[in-house]
Write a protein that holds these residues in place. Structure first.
Motif, PDB file in Angstrom:
ATOM      1  N   UNK A  36       6.112   9.952   1.230  1.00 34.77           N
ATOM      2  CA  UNK A  36       5.432   8.736   0.793  1.00 34.77           C
ATOM      3  C   UNK A  36       5.692   7.620   1.801  1.00 34.77           C
ATOM      4  N   UNK A  37       4.651   6.859   2.114  1.00 35.88           N
ATOM      5  CA  UNK A  37       4.768   5.708   3.009  1.00 35.88           C
ATOM      6  C   UNK A  37       4.344   4.464   2.225  1.00 35.88           C
ATOM      7  N   UNK A  38       5.140   3.407   2.333  1.00 40.67           N
ATOM      8  CA  UNK A  38       4.828   2.141   1.662  1.00 40.67           C
ATOM      9  C   UNK A  38       4.748   1.048   2.718  1.00 40.67           C
ATOM     10  N   UNK A  95       0.849  -1.194   0.000  1.00 37.86           N
ATOM     11  CA  UNK A  95       0.000   0.000   0.000  1.00 37.86           C
ATOM     12  C   UNK A  95       0.879   1.236   0.000  1.00 37.86           C
ATOM     13  N   UNK A  96       0.688   2.079  -0.989  1.00 33.33           N
ATOM     14  CA  UNK A  96       1.442   3.326  -1.113  1.00 33.33           C
ATOM     15  C   UNK A  96       0.505   4.469  -0.744  1.00 33.33           C
ATOM     16  N   UNK A  97       0.901   5.274   0.245  1.00 32.71           N
ATOM     17  CA  UNK A  97       0.065   6.387   0.673  1.00 32.71           C
ATOM     18  C   UNK A  97       0.902   7.649   0.833  1.00 32.71           C
ATOM     19  N   UNK A  98       0.220   8.782   0.841  1.00 36.17           N
ATOM     20  CA  UNK A  98       0.889  10.072   1.032  1.00 36.17           C
ATOM     21  C   UNK A  98       0.751  10.475   2.489  1.00 36.17           C
ATOM     22  N   UNK A  99       1.874  10.804   3.120  1.00 31.23           N
ATOM     23  CA  UNK A  99       1.886  11.206   4.524  1.00 31.23           C
ATOM     24  C   UNK A  99       1.702  12.716   4.644  1.00 31.23           C
ATOM     25  N   UNK A 100       2.316  13.469   3.747  1.00 34.12           N
ATOM     26  CA  UNK A 100       2.220  14.923   3.786  1.00 34.12           C
ATOM     27  C   UNK A 100       2.809  15.534   2.534  1.00 34.12           C
ATOM     28  N   UNK A 101       2.426  16.772   2.283  1.00 27.59           N
ATOM     29  CA  UNK A 101       2.955  17.523   1.147  1.00 27.59           C
ATOM     30  C   UNK A 101       3.408  18.879   1.656  1.00 27.59           C
ATOM     31  N   UNK A 102       4.673  19.215   1.402  1.00 24.75           N
ATOM     32  CA  UNK A 102       5.204  20.529   1.780  1.00 24.75           C
ATOM     33  C   UNK A 102       5.410  21.366   0.534  1.00 24.75           C
ATOM     34  N   UNK A 103       4.950  22.599   0.585  1.00 21.82           N
ATOM     35  CA  UNK A 103       5.193  23.532  -0.504  1.00 21.82           C
ATOM     36  C   UNK A 103       6.604  24.075  -0.324  1.00 21.82           C
TER      37      UNK A 103
END
Length: 167
Positions: free
Chosen positions: A53-55, A31-39
């Motif tokens: 990204x967390x796998x 399972x590939x998920x997004x933990x956070x996005x920084x501008x």
């Protein structure tokens, strides 16, 4: 006699192939998920983001990953697509996290996202990430993935270095 020998050899080959496929472990897609996005930076023409990204590996075996191809959708709109050559090892029943730099243009991503949130905070933004993991070895060299969830945007703190994947 040769005809009998040929049939017996063929049957033995089929039995051998069937037993080999049943003995091999079935690979469940990580399972590939997004933990956070920084501008990281943004102007009218382009933006740069650090995507965490967390796998998660649900399998009983360790998986060596040589990279991934991805498409990221935010609130149903295409946000970013590309590839990362971050290699890492997913421990059996374990996880790995890494950062990747994503570049987008204003028209296709941030502008639409900000307009949909009415200029408010970018928190709990629905996303979908799809793509495939590239494996370093094995019969299957790619494993497709797809995951939906929510992610938060934050402003970059100082100059953040890409974090190396956990092993």
């Amino acid at each position: 006699m040769p005809r009998f020998l040929l049939r017996a050899t063929f049957v033995a080959l089929l039995v051998t192939l069937a037993s080999c496929t049943s003995l091999g472990p079935k690979l469940v897609a990580p399972q590939v998920s997004l933990v956070g996005i920084q501008i990281m930076s943004a102007d009218m023409f382009a933006q740069q983001f650090m995507v965490r990204v967390k796998v998660d590996n649900p399998n009983d075996l360790e998986i060596a990953v040589s990279g991934l191809e991805y498409d990221i959708f935010l609130m149903g709109d295409s946000f970013a697509e590309g590839a990362s050559d971050s290699s890492f090892v997913l421990p059996a029943k374990g996880e790995a996290e890494f950062d990747m730099i994503v570049k987008t243009n204003f028209v296709s991503s941030l502008g639409r996202l900000v307009s949909r949130t009415s200029g408010g905070k970018l928190e709990d933004v629905p996303y979908q990430v799809t793509g495939k993991l590239m494996l370093e070895k094995g019969i299957m060299r790619t494993v497709p993935f797809s995951h939906a969830g929510t992610v938060n945007f934050t402003k970059a703190r100082d100059k953040m270095k890409a974090i190396e994947p956990k092993s």
